[in-house]
Design an enzyme around this catalytic site. Structure first.
Site, PDB file in Angstrom:
ATOM      1  N   HIS A 373      77.406  29.013  11.605  1.00 48.93           N
ATOM      2  CA  HIS A 373      77.496  30.160  12.509  1.00 48.93           C
ATOM      3  C   HIS A 373      76.661  30.043  13.762  1.00 48.93           C
ATOM      4  O   HIS A 373      76.688  30.956  14.588  1.00 48.93           O
ATOM      5  CB  HIS A 373      77.074  31.445  11.787  1.00 48.93           C
ATOM      6  CG  HIS A 373      78.137  32.014  10.912  1.00 48.93           C
ATOM      7  ND1 HIS A 373      79.065  32.918  11.356  1.00 48.93           N
ATOM      8  CD2 HIS A 373      78.423  31.788   9.622  1.00 48.93           C
ATOM      9  CE1 HIS A 373      79.879  33.234  10.369  1.00 48.93           C
ATOM     10  NE2 HIS A 373      79.510  32.562   9.295  1.00 48.93           N
ATOM     11  N   LYS A 564      75.598  44.879  21.358  1.00 48.36           N
ATOM     12  CA  LYS A 564      75.429  43.730  20.475  1.00 48.36           C
ATOM     13  C   LYS A 564      73.938  43.628  20.187  1.00 48.36           C
ATOM     14  O   LYS A 564      73.137  44.311  20.832  1.00 48.36           O
ATOM     15  CB  LYS A 564      75.944  42.440  21.117  1.00 48.36           C
ATOM     16  CG  LYS A 564      75.454  42.232  22.564  1.00 48.36           C
ATOM     17  CD  LYS A 564      75.980  40.951  23.175  1.00 48.36           C
ATOM     18  CE  LYS A 564      77.420  41.022  23.631  1.00 48.36           C
ATOM     19  NZ  LYS A 564      78.321  40.185  22.867  1.00 48.36           N
ATOM     20  N   ARG A 565      73.541  42.790  19.218  1.00 44.74           N
ATOM     21  CA  ARG A 565      72.115  42.600  18.991  1.00 44.74           C
ATOM     22  C   ARG A 565      71.437  42.176  20.299  1.00 44.74           C
ATOM     23  O   ARG A 565      72.037  41.485  21.121  1.00 44.74           O
ATOM     24  CB  ARG A 565      71.894  41.535  17.894  1.00 44.74           C
ATOM     25  CG  ARG A 565      72.213  42.021  16.495  1.00 44.74           C
ATOM     26  CD  ARG A 565      71.338  43.187  16.068  1.00 44.74           C
ATOM     27  NE  ARG A 565      69.972  42.788  15.855  1.00 44.74           N
ATOM     28  CZ  ARG A 565      69.387  42.688  14.668  1.00 44.74           C
ATOM     29  NH1 ARG A 565      70.051  42.994  13.564  1.00 44.74           N
ATOM     30  NH2 ARG A 565      68.130  42.313  14.558  1.00 44.74           N
ATOM     31  N   LYS A 570      71.915  36.285  24.698  1.00 45.41           N
ATOM     32  CA  LYS A 570      73.031  37.184  25.025  1.00 45.41           C
ATOM     33  C   LYS A 570      72.872  37.798  26.421  1.00 45.41           C
ATOM     34  O   LYS A 570      73.795  38.383  26.965  1.00 45.41           O
ATOM     35  CB  LYS A 570      73.161  38.272  23.954  1.00 45.41           C
ATOM     36  CG  LYS A 570      73.605  37.743  22.568  1.00 45.41           C
ATOM     37  CD  LYS A 570      73.664  38.865  21.543  1.00 45.41           C
ATOM     38  CE  LYS A 570      74.025  38.414  20.129  1.00 45.41           C
ATOM     39  NZ  LYS A 570      75.481  38.280  19.913  1.00 45.41           N
ATOM     40  N   THR A 672      82.461  38.491  18.131  1.00 44.43           N
ATOM     41  CA  THR A 672      83.609  39.255  17.631  1.00 44.43           C
ATOM     42  C   THR A 672      83.695  40.582  18.384  1.00 44.43           C
ATOM     43  O   THR A 672      84.766  41.170  18.472  1.00 44.43           O
ATOM     44  CB  THR A 672      83.508  39.529  16.117  1.00 44.43           C
ATOM     45  OG1 THR A 672      82.203  40.048  15.835  1.00 44.43           O
ATOM     46  CG2 THR A 672      83.761  38.265  15.322  1.00 44.43           C
ATOM     47  N   LYS A 676      86.962  42.979  19.775  1.00 48.36           N
ATOM     48  CA  LYS A 676      87.162  44.419  19.548  1.00 48.36           C
ATOM     49  C   LYS A 676      87.362  45.150  20.874  1.00 48.36           C
ATOM     50  O   LYS A 676      88.206  46.040  20.980  1.00 48.36           O
ATOM     51  CB  LYS A 676      85.962  45.005  18.796  1.00 48.36           C
ATOM     52  CG  LYS A 676      85.752  44.412  17.408  1.00 48.36           C
ATOM     53  CD  LYS A 676      84.460  44.959  16.786  1.00 48.36           C
ATOM     54  CE  LYS A 676      83.684  43.889  16.069  1.00 48.36           C
ATOM     55  NZ  LYS A 676      82.304  44.333  15.750  1.00 48.36           N
TER      56      LYS A 676
END
Ligand SMILES: *Cc1c(COP(=O)(O)O)cnc(C)c1O
Length: 836
Positions: A373, A564-565, A570, A672, A676
């Site tokens: 992952h 998101k986290r 990110k 993901t 969405k």
């Protein structure tokens, strides 16, 4: 396949039909449950009592399918997928079960007739937050798709007493609150104490020769913990299949005739008993960050051993021999968290069931598949050898033997290559010694996959390169997906109705059929309706924001959302730099033409991740300044929404115009959230990272806002000695943004508060924000221009939704079934047990 008959309503039928679906029967069952389970009559009942009564009413309607499913799997000895995951981020069950049972409208009406509001009852559910983020949510989407595709499957994990913490924001900082999700009980689970098993820890091993003259090993543990399974039914969409999520809870064993007790240390032994219950107490709240704590290894060993023992019990109950293990079960390791399973299955087969090494190894390697992952080095699990050996003295022996044989194979394939041997070894001996869990997973599995096309390539080129050289045939890709039942049908009923009114409802199970709405992208009437729906959802979210934060946001502004986290890779702070850029532009020229935007953020930071927590404070501090500045009023708003979880995710994805997927290329394995958003008609601004690459391919480059360096360019820049300060010095606009932060403008004059952030960007900038800055700003300008033509924007938005078929988790699961698990659907016929 049969479906449940709908009986005519009336008192006689009600008596015969306890789990019927007529409005009258549902109302009667609901009131019965309120009385007999909650012990309340309506005048005394709380909202939670009503929620519980409804949950039991729905669960009763799942049970027949669940028992039929279990019976069919037993009778047919069906090949079964076992999905081993330390995390399952399920989200609330009630709404999803209503959708999958196909009784949402009936229940809605029954509640209305009783004077209750179904939406309020849905909000009442405390979600099981047994995961951190994407990895745990993926496991949940996969369970939904496995059941919907009628694949025999079991999810195995840990029933944490405390899931991911609840996040509050105080003075702009994250505060963690314990998640007491079991406080009012959990109506969706059933304990199965008769299937409890024991797990051993510590102590030492002894060898002996058994009655057949075979060399055997006995493990004398220091402590033994009981694992108690709790089962939750996982119903597929409009099928009779209801699979099982089996989560293990740790308990003290009843007897303790060993270790500390024998030495006379009664207090110590009792203390240890209470300690055993700590194993399933709390989820580690780190996402993409390995934490080398003994308790974490105890957790991993705990659920892995419980689950493998459970599989052996199932095999034996079905009178199948242990040799059949890999034919009966395909076991998927969701990351390396369950990788100890390779050594534990060897131990069970040899030490507990008397099998010889070669046979046990053959069975083990045919059983497992491993999903990687992440490429982030800080996420790679490696246990200090000393810690590992003390906790798992038998497993370290087995791992040494696996390693000895494996390295012999390596020497044959690659003679005279000591560097390769040391890189491939299951033991890292470069300094302090470690056990490498990814290496164990690779050697012990017959399939290894990444989670998006780009990621699977990078896995082969970087973290697992030596394994790819050794076993190229094991490597494959399965691009992640998300379930359209939860993330479209349940979360976006208005868009669901619109689509269904045009093309029927087949798309819910066959998401590729969404392509059929492409033909309406040029239909002005359809575009108008599509846009009206988006506006209505944005209005709902605006109301929610007003009630939560007292900030007023304009639903006609562009909703620019990053949820998101919180992680430096990110790049939430890159998004923040863009906000400051726009703010500076308006301040410099108050009449500047700026497309009004509402910036929404949400996400939790790992409690020990200082920089992530500072980024939350940073965003809130920008919001504080921007939201009250009259110069930018009506043009910019910045809101950080607390406690991002599945429940909130369902509300937020459908409200987005723009989806921020801006990680440094090569860092996000798949993502993901990106899927969405896009399914719900948001356009993406994103880098060529993870599944963004494939999303862009599907929706078309003209319907995607691309910016930033590619993976290769990032690597080249780093290799050439990246100097972020050069970008700062040569770019006026960037310099003004950074200087404004450094000046204390967003921190009440305190120049120290954000200095760690600024210093990091100027002198380290591991994630290349400054290198990507101008490209991002330019791309955001294109977004702003595009949003001014709402007709064209809506067209692109419709095309995004229409072209997202590939990203249904049903497609991912079909890929796994065909290429890795080799498992077939087993349809379930409905039988009525209550009549016999
Ligand atoms: C989908 C989802 C995630 C993963 O989001 P990414 O943007 O892919 O990181 C995390 N948390 C929740 C609650 C989700 O629903």
């Amino acid at each position: 396949m049969q479906t449940l008959p709908t009986p005519p309503s009336g008192s006689v039928q009600i008596e015969d039909d306890r789990t019927g679906l007529s409005i009258e029967t549902l109302k009667r069952a609901f009131l019965d449950n309120l009385f007999y389970i909650q012990g309340k009559f309506p005048a005394l009942a709380s909202k939670n009592d009503y929620y519980m009564a409804l949950a039991y009413t729905v669960r009763d309607r799942l049970l027949r399918r669940w028992l039929n499913t279990a019976e069919t799997y037993t009778n047919t000895q069906a090949r079964t997928v076992c999905y081993l995951s330390a995390e399952f981020l399920m989200g609330p069950h009630l709404g999803n079960n209503l959708i999958n049972l196909g009784i949402y409208d009936q229940i809605n009406q029954a509640m209305t007739e009783l004077g209750l509001d179904l939406n309020e009852l849905l909000q009442q559910e405390e979600e099981p937050g047994l995961g951190n983020g994407g990895l745990g949510r993926l496991a949940a989407c996969y369970l939904d798709s496995l059941a919907t595709l009628e694949i025999p499957a079991l999810g195995y994990g840990i029933r944490y007493e405390f899931g991911i913490f609840d996040q509050e924001i105080r003075d702009g900082w994250q505060v963690e609150i314990t998640d007491k999700w079991l406080r009012y009980g959990n109506p969706w689970e059933i304990a199965r104490p008769d299937w409890a098993v024991e797990v051993k820890y510590g102590g030492h091993t002894e060898s002996f020769i058994d009655e057949h003259g075979n060399y055997r090993v006995r493990w004398v543990p220091f402590k033994v913990v009981k694992g108690l399974p709790y089962d939750t039914p996982i119903l597929g969409y409009k099928v009779n299949t209801a699979n099982t999520l089996r989560l293990w809870s740790a308990e003290a064993t009843e007897s303790f005739d060993f270790g500390a007790f024998n030495s006379g240390d009664y207090f110590g032994a009792v203390h240890q008993k209470s300690n055993s219950e700590n194993i399933s107490k709390v989820l580690y709240p780190n996402d993409e960050q390995y934490q080398g704590k003994v308790l974490r290894l105890e957790q991993q060993m705990f659920f892995v051993s419980c689950s493998l023992q459970d599989m052996i019990r199932i095999l034996q109950m079905q009178n199948m021999s242990l040799e059949k293990f890999p034919e009966k079960f395909s076991v998927q390791l969701n990351d390396t968290h369950p990788a100890i399973a390779v050594a534990e299955l060897m131990r069970l087969l040899m030490d507990e069931h008397g099998m010889q090494w070669d046979n046990a190894w053959n069975i083990t390697t045919r059983t497992f598949g491993y999903t990687n992952h992440t490429l982030l080095p800080e996420a790679l699990e490696r246990w200090p050898l000393k810690l590992f050996s003390e906790l798992l003295p038998r497993h370290i022996e087995i791992i040494y033997e696996i390693n000895r044989r494996f390295l012999d194979d390596v020497r044959i394939k690659f003679p005279d290559d000591p560097g390769r041997l040391s890189r491939l070894s299951l033991i890292d001996e470069s300094g302090e010694k470690y056990v490498r869990m990814a290496n164990l997973a690779c050697v012990g599995s017959s399939a290894i996959n990444g989670v998006a096309a780009l990621h699977s390539e990078l896995v082969k080129q970087t973290v697992l390169k030596d394994f790819y050289d050794m076993y190229p045939e094991k490597f494959t890709n399965v691009t992640n997906g998300v379930t359209p039942r939860r993330f479209v049908v349940l979360s976006n009923p208005r868009m669901t109705s619109l689509i269904t009114s045009k093309i029927g409802d087949n798309w819910i199970k066959h998401l590729d059929e969404l392509r059929r709405i492409e033909q309406f992208a040029d239909d002005p009437g359809f575009r108008y309706e599509f846009r009206q729906i988006k506006q209505a959802i944005k209005q709902d979210l605006a109301n929610h924001i007003k009630s939560e934060t007292d900030v007023e946001v304009d639903p006609s502004s562009l909703f620019d959302i990053q949820v998101k986290r919180i992680h430096e890779y990110k790049r939430q702070h890159l998004n923040a730099l863009h906000i400051i850029h726009l703010y500076n532009r308006i301040k410099a020229n108050p009449s500047a033409e700026i497309t009004p935007r509402t910036f929404l953020f949400g996400g939790k930071a790992a409690p020990g991740y200082y920089m992530a927590k500072l980024i939350i404070k940073f965003i809130n501090s920008i919001g504080e300044v921007v939201n009250r500045d009259p110069d930018v009023a009506g043009r910019l708003k910045v809101v950080f929404l607390k406690d991002y979880n599945v429940k909130f995710a369902q509300r937020v994805y459908p409200a987005a115009d723009l989806s921020e997927q801006i990680s440094t290329a090569g860092k996000e394995a798949s993502g993901t959230g990106n899927m969405k958003f896009s399914m719900n008609g948001a356009l993406t601004i994103g880098t060529l990272d993870g599944a963004n690459v494939e999303i862009r391919e599907e929706v078309g480059a003209e319907n995607f806002f691309l910016f930033g360096l590619t993976t290769e360019e990032v690597a080249a820049k780093k290799a050439a000695g990246y100097r972020p300060i050069d970008y700062y010095e040569s770019n006026n606009d960037l310099r003004q943004v950074i200087d404004r932060i450094a000046s204390g403008f967003f921190s009440h004059g305190d120049t120290g508060l954000f200095r760690p952030l600024v210093d990091n960007l100027l002198h380290k900038d591991e994630y290349l924000l400054l290198a990507d800055y101008q490209s991002y700003i330019d791309c955001q300008e294109q977004v702003s221009q595009a949003y001014r033509n709402w007709d064209h924007w809506t067209r692109m938005s419709i095309l995004n939704t229409a072209r997202m078929g590939k990203f249904s988790s049903d497609r991912s699961i079909r890929d796994y079934c065909q290429n890795i698990w080799k498992v077939q659907p087993v349809p379930i016929e409905l039988k009525d047990y209550t009549q016999s």
